[in-house]
Design an enzyme around this catalytic site. Structure first.
Site, PDB file in Angstrom:
ATOM      1  N   GLY A  30       0.814  -1.138   0.180  1.00  0.00           N
ATOM      2  CA  GLY A  30       0.138  -0.013  -0.014  1.00  0.00           C
ATOM      3  C   GLY A  30       0.813   1.378  -0.081  1.00  0.00           C
ATOM      4  O   GLY A  30       1.857   1.277  -0.629  1.00  0.00           O
ATOM      5  N   ASP A  32       2.544   2.647   2.416  1.00  0.00           N
ATOM      6  CA  ASP A  32       4.214   2.290   3.036  1.00  0.00           C
ATOM      7  C   ASP A  32       4.921   1.681   2.032  1.00  0.00           C
ATOM      8  O   ASP A  32       6.054   2.555   1.953  1.00  0.00           O
ATOM      9  CB  ASP A  32       3.728   1.161   4.039  1.00  0.00           C
ATOM     10  CG  ASP A  32       4.800   1.109   5.151  1.00  0.00           C
ATOM     11  OD1 ASP A  32       5.780   1.990   4.999  1.00  0.00           O
ATOM     12  OD2 ASP A  32       4.775   0.188   5.661  1.00  0.00           O
TER      13      ASP A  32
END
Ligand code: AR6
Length: 167
Positions: A30, A32
């Site tokens: 995602g 991150d």
């Protein structure tokens, strides 16, 4: 001011980009994953030295190759139906990032929709919560004059816009 941006948070020219991390701070998928890819390998090393972060809290690093100055890594709650303290923990993420930005004297910050991806928090509930926390924070005095809600999904962006027009 509060703004909504549809697109990639790693490209934003703001003082602080918020990362929706996990308690290890060692990267993931995602937003991150996107932030670690864009910032470069120095970010992982900086995160390793921090050694982790509890849910609802925040840890700061440099932003390395991002246009931003700082990355604030916060850890949202995993959605388990809503009666396990998820709203308080998600509020704590936004509050701790805003408070840290204010302490550092930063003037702009961009948030992704924390917990609304892999962690499964319903965005219909997370968006009004995020907007309320930010609006309440902005009633106090701080150098933070721009907050951006950055999202990938048009429906999520539309709900942010709607919430921002409401008192
Ligand atoms: N820019 C803006 N928003 C994005 C981007 C981007 N580049 N990429 C994804 N989103 P998620 P979580 C949106 O899953 O739910 C990681 O593996 C996405 O559409 O990134 O808090 C961590 O290491 C969604 O609306 O974060 C953790 O293990 C929102 O960002 C875990 O996922 C958040 O989705 C955290 O899960």
């Amino acid at each position: 001011m509060i703004a909504v941006h549809l697109g990639d948070i790693t490209q934003l020219e703001v003082d602080v980009v918020v990362n929706a991390a996990n308690p290890s701070l060692l990267g993931g998928g995602g937003v991150d994953g996107a932030i670690h890819r864009a910032a470069g390998p120095e970010l992982l090393e900086a995160c390793r030295q921090i050694g982790g972060c509890p849910v609802g809290d925040v840890r700061a690093t440099d932003a390395f190759r991002l246009p931003a100055k700082r990355i604030f890594h916060t850890v949202g709650p995993v959605w388990r139906g809503g009666s396990f303290g998820e709203p308080d923990l998600l509020s704590a993420c936004y509050k701790s990032c805003l408070a840290l930005a204010a302490r550092e004297g930063q003037s702009s910050i961009a948030f992704p929709a924390i917990s609304c991806g892999v962690y499964g928090y319903p965005w219909e509930e997370a968006v009004p919560l995020a907007v309320n926390v930010v609006k309440t924070f902005q009633q106090g005095a701080s150098a933070l004059d721009k907050v951006v809600f950055c999202c990938f999904d048009e429906a999520v962006a539309a709900l942010y816009e709607l919430e921002l027009t409401m008192e």
